[in-house]
Design a protein around this motif. Structure first.
Motif, PDB file in Angstrom:
ATOM      1  N   SER A   1       7.305  -9.472 -11.187  1.00 50.75           N
ATOM      2  CA  SER A   1       6.758  -9.732  -9.859  1.00 50.75           C
ATOM      3  C   SER A   1       7.854  -9.705  -8.811  1.00 50.75           C
ATOM      4  O   SER A   1       8.977 -10.084  -9.061  1.00 50.75           O
ATOM      5  CB  SER A   1       6.073 -11.104  -9.859  1.00 50.75           C
ATOM      6  N   SER A   2       7.513  -9.242  -7.649  1.00 50.38           N
ATOM      7  CA  SER A   2       8.452  -9.258  -6.534  1.00 50.38           C
ATOM      8  C   SER A   2       7.818  -9.986  -5.369  1.00 50.38           C
ATOM      9  O   SER A   2       6.779  -9.588  -4.869  1.00 50.38           O
ATOM     10  CB  SER A   2       8.811  -7.827  -6.115  1.00 50.38           C
ATOM     11  N   SER A   3       8.421 -11.056  -4.946  1.00 53.78           N
ATOM     12  CA  SER A   3       7.817 -11.864  -3.893  1.00 53.78           C
ATOM     13  C   SER A   3       8.082 -11.311  -2.508  1.00 53.78           C
ATOM     14  O   SER A   3       7.439 -11.695  -1.545  1.00 53.78           O
ATOM     15  CB  SER A   3       8.358 -13.297  -3.973  1.00 53.78           C
ATOM     16  N   SER A   4       9.025 -10.369  -2.392  1.00 54.77           N
ATOM     17  CA  SER A   4       9.401  -9.892  -1.069  1.00 54.77           C
ATOM     18  C   SER A   4       8.704  -8.598  -0.676  1.00 54.77           C
ATOM     19  O   SER A   4       8.615  -8.262   0.485  1.00 54.77           O
ATOM     20  CB  SER A   4      10.920  -9.670  -1.020  1.00 54.77           C
ATOM     21  N   SER A   5       8.210  -7.839  -1.672  1.00 56.25           N
ATOM     22  CA  SER A   5       7.587  -6.562  -1.349  1.00 56.25           C
ATOM     23  C   SER A   5       6.120  -6.767  -1.008  1.00 56.25           C
ATOM     24  O   SER A   5       5.560  -7.825  -1.183  1.00 56.25           O
ATOM     25  CB  SER A   5       7.720  -5.611  -2.544  1.00 56.25           C
ATOM     26  N   SER A   6       5.501  -5.697  -0.490  1.00 60.89           N
ATOM     27  CA  SER A   6       4.095  -5.801  -0.113  1.00 60.89           C
ATOM     28  C   SER A   6       3.435  -4.446  -0.259  1.00 60.89           C
ATOM     29  O   SER A   6       4.094  -3.439  -0.463  1.00 60.89           O
ATOM     30  CB  SER A   6       3.977  -6.285   1.330  1.00 60.89           C
ATOM     31  N   TYR A   7       2.121  -4.421  -0.188  1.00 63.06           N
ATOM     32  CA  TYR A   7       1.413  -3.157  -0.219  1.00 63.06           C
ATOM     33  C   TYR A   7       0.694  -2.993   1.115  1.00 63.06           C
ATOM     34  O   TYR A   7       0.308  -3.953   1.755  1.00 63.06           O
ATOM     35  CB  TYR A   7       0.410  -3.108  -1.375  1.00 63.06           C
ATOM     36  N   SER A   8       0.532  -1.747   1.536  1.00 66.76           N
ATOM     37  CA  SER A   8      -0.142  -1.497   2.791  1.00 66.76           C
ATOM     38  C   SER A   8      -1.639  -1.506   2.570  1.00 66.76           C
ATOM     39  O   SER A   8      -2.116  -1.300   1.470  1.00 66.76           O
ATOM     40  CB  SER A   8       0.296  -0.141   3.364  1.00 66.76           C
ATOM     41  N   THR A   9      -2.405  -1.737   3.627  1.00 69.09           N
ATOM     42  CA  THR A   9      -3.854  -1.809   3.500  1.00 69.09           C
ATOM     43  C   THR A   9      -4.542  -0.525   3.939  1.00 69.09           C
ATOM     44  O   THR A   9      -5.762  -0.452   3.961  1.00 69.09           O
ATOM     45  CB  THR A   9      -4.404  -2.979   4.338  1.00 69.09           C
ATOM     46  N   GLY A  10      -3.771   0.474   4.279  1.00 70.15           N
ATOM     47  CA  GLY A  10      -4.369   1.735   4.674  1.00 70.15           C
ATOM     48  C   GLY A  10      -3.358   2.850   4.558  1.00 70.15           C
ATOM     49  O   GLY A  10      -2.207   2.642   4.200  1.00 70.15           O
ATOM     50  N   ALA A  11      -3.770   4.076   4.812  1.00 75.46           N
ATOM     51  CA  ALA A  11      -2.867   5.213   4.739  1.00 75.46           C
ATOM     52  C   ALA A  11      -3.332   6.277   5.713  1.00 75.46           C
ATOM     53  O   ALA A  11      -4.499   6.338   6.076  1.00 75.46           O
ATOM     54  CB  ALA A  11      -2.834   5.764   3.314  1.00 75.46           C
ATOM     55  N   THR A  12      -2.409   7.096   6.171  1.00 73.08           N
ATOM     56  CA  THR A  12      -2.760   8.180   7.083  1.00 73.08           C
ATOM     57  C   THR A  12      -3.165   9.415   6.295  1.00 73.08           C
ATOM     58  O   THR A  12      -2.831   9.571   5.129  1.00 73.08           O
ATOM     59  CB  THR A  12      -1.566   8.529   7.987  1.00 73.08           C
ATOM     60  N   GLY A  13      -3.875  10.312   6.944  1.00 73.89           N
ATOM     61  CA  GLY A  13      -4.211  11.588   6.325  1.00 73.89           C
ATOM     62  C   GLY A  13      -5.220  11.500   5.210  1.00 73.89           C
ATOM     63  O   GLY A  13      -5.201  12.334   4.309  1.00 73.89           O
ATOM     64  N   ILE A  14      -6.119  10.515   5.243  1.00 74.31           N
ATOM     65  CA  ILE A  14      -7.066  10.333   4.153  1.00 74.31           C
ATOM     66  C   ILE A  14      -7.950  11.556   3.964  1.00 74.31           C
ATOM     67  O   ILE A  14      -8.390  11.853   2.846  1.00 74.31           O
ATOM     68  CB  ILE A  14      -7.921   9.069   4.389  1.00 74.31           C
ATOM     69  N   ASP A  15      -8.193  12.309   5.021  1.00 73.57           N
ATOM     70  CA  ASP A  15      -9.050  13.499   4.929  1.00 73.57           C
ATOM     71  C   ASP A  15      -8.262  14.806   4.838  1.00 73.57           C
ATOM     72  O   ASP A  15      -8.849  15.894   4.844  1.00 73.57           O
ATOM     73  CB  ASP A  15      -9.989  13.563   6.136  1.00 73.57           C
ATOM     74  N   ALA A  16      -6.961  14.695   4.733  1.00 78.63           N
ATOM     75  CA  ALA A  16      -6.120  15.900   4.677  1.00 78.63           C
ATOM     76  C   ALA A  16      -6.076  16.456   3.261  1.00 78.63           C
ATOM     77  O   ALA A  16      -5.994  15.704   2.283  1.00 78.63           O
ATOM     78  CB  ALA A  16      -4.709  15.575   5.155  1.00 78.63           C
ATOM     79  N   ASP A  17      -6.115  17.779   3.152  1.00 78.79           N
ATOM     80  CA  ASP A  17      -5.945  18.424   1.855  1.00 78.79           C
ATOM     81  C   ASP A  17      -4.501  18.269   1.382  1.00 78.79           C
ATOM     82  O   ASP A  17      -3.561  18.425   2.167  1.00 78.79           O
ATOM     83  CB  ASP A  17      -6.288  19.911   1.938  1.00 78.79           C
ATOM     84  N   PHE A  18      -4.331  18.002   0.102  1.00 78.57           N
ATOM     85  CA  PHE A  18      -2.992  17.838  -0.448  1.00 78.57           C
ATOM     86  C   PHE A  18      -2.366  19.211  -0.678  1.00 78.57           C
ATOM     87  O   PHE A  18      -2.992  20.100  -1.256  1.00 78.57           O
ATOM     88  CB  PHE A  18      -3.062  17.070  -1.768  1.00 78.57           C
TER      89      PHE A  18
END
Length: 425
Positions: free
Chosen positions: A133-150
């Motif tokens: 576990s890492s108490s200092s890191s975090s995860y984002s709640t969203g991301a850009t380009g959700i509809d963009a083709d990879f």
């Protein structure tokens, strides 16, 4: 150090009343440490949920629940994955005595420090312990380009693809990925994958294999290969090729990394404390690391899938499973296999599991059931499902579940909505 994987046999659990409850994520693969059925179309008025008997298997040998539990508690076994999360739908009201069997086995694997004479050739895994576990890191709640083709084959494996909708889980320590399955003997066009190295604590970017990822709230992963593990392992994510670049694995179906789940299910946290629902990374390493943190007083969307149009395991339709942590446990703390602050009560040992899946006839089945295969922890708040549902389903502190100790399942008609309310007792 390497640990060899022993035979992953199929074990069945027996439903002892009218219908069986939905699986945990269903077959649990436990490692010793060195460290669909299709949803049938039917009218739903009343829900009956049966108790199940879970069988633990080490290779082809049955292990008693007491021995398996002791091994988990002592750190001799760890769960590294499970397969086939499926629902058996609630029976019609007239059904009272019929029974059915379900695949709900728990599988154990020998450790690198233990004797491992019973081995399936050409299948191995690295470092089976979960990342710290890492108490200092975090995860984002969203991301850009959700509809963009990879851009197929243009991004290096070491560059997490957040610009295309994927959500980095930095706290896991895998470079943002939710899990990595190295398959050095796999070639595109192979029908099965019979050699898998699962990296869970040491990151080696550029190694050929499958790099799994999380998606934003309400979305699910849309990339996994048609080839799956030869002994039942699920494989998911983008493919890192021999040149060190990421390739789509379902590019013929969609070029997007994430797809919108079925809408209509929300979680309303009426408590002042944060809590977390942790979804199984499936298909993939099958660890319950896909996070949904619900702050006190907030409402979040629970991702759901149309089972007929999502991942199919050995011809069976699959559903989504969420591990429900106690009050005060954030997603970063609870959505990893070993929960450092409460190893016997969160993470893989979270007290309760919530399941969701939409059947071909348009009914979404929502279930609440105890994580009794590996945990004796008790949830410290109430869960109530309300809305356009066919029957009562809840967990109440001091009372237990609606219907039976094995949990409850309710149906949500097509186009309807349901709220999962969290509240203090």
């Amino acid at each position: 150090m390497k640990a060899s994987i022993v035979n992953l046999a199929v074990a069945a659990s027996v439903a002892t009343s009218a219908a069986a409850q939905p699986h945990r994520h269903a077959h649990q693969h436990l490692h010793k440490k060195h460290a669909d059925s299709p949803v049938e179309k039917r009218e739903v008025e009343t829900t009956y949920v049966a108790a199940t008997v879970t069988q633990y298997v080490l290779g082809d040998k049955s292990v008693s629940p007491e021995e398996a539990s002791a091994g988990l508690d002592r750190g001799l076994y760890v769960v590294v994955g499970e397969t086939t999360p499926t629902f058996t739908p609630p029976p019609a009201p007239a059904a009272t005595t019929s029974s059915s069997s379900k695949d709900d086995g728990v599988f154990l694997q020998l450790s690198t420090s233990a004797s491992s004479s019973s081995v399936v050739p050409a299948t191995s895994t690295y470092s089976v312990a979960a990342a710290s576990s890492s108490s200092s890191s975090s995860y984002s709640t969203g991301a850009t380009g959700i509809d963009a083709d990879f851009p197929d084959g243009e991004i290096k494996c070491s560059q997490f693809p957040s610009d295309y909708g994927a959500v980095a889980l930095d706290y896991l320590g895998y470079g943002g990925y939710s899990g990595i399955q190295i398959t050095p003997k796999f070639s595109l066009g192979d029908s099965v994958i019979d050699y898998i190295e699962t990296y869970v604590s040491t990151m080696i970017f550029g190694s050929s294999g499958f790099y799994s990822y999380a998606c934003p709230e309400g979305y699910v992963k849309s990339q996994w290969p048609s080839a799956q593990g030869a002994t039942g392992q699920s494989i998911g994510g983008l493919y890192c090729n021999s040149d060190g670049y990421l390739e789509l694995t379902r590019g013929d179906v969609t070029k997007k990394l994430c797809e919108k789940g079925v809408e209509g299910i929300t979680i309303n946290n009426k408590m002042s404390d944060v809590t977390s629902f942790c979804r199984t990374d499936y298909p993939g390493t099958e660890n319950m690391v896909i996070p949904l943190g619900i702050d006190g007083g907030s409402t979040r969307q629970l991702a759901n899938v149309e089972s007929a149009n999502y991942y199919v395991w050995e011809g069976k339709k699959t559903t989504l499973q969420y591990y429900v942590n106690k009050a005060g446990v954030s997603a970063e703390e609870g959505c990893q296999w070993v929960c450092a602050n409460d190893p016997d009560g969160c993470g893989d040992k979270a007290p309760i599991v919530v399941g969701a899946g939409k059947s071909a006839d348009g009914i979404t089945y929502l279930s609440i059931f105890p994580n009794s295969a590996v945990s004796s922890a008790k949830l410290d708040y109430n869960i109530d499902i309300s809305g356009d549902i066919t029957s009562e389903c809840y967990y109440h502190v001091g009372e237990g579940f609606a219907v039976s100790d094995a949990g409850c399942t309710t149906g949500l008609s097509d186009g309807g909505s349901a709220v999962i309310t969290l509240s203090k007792a």
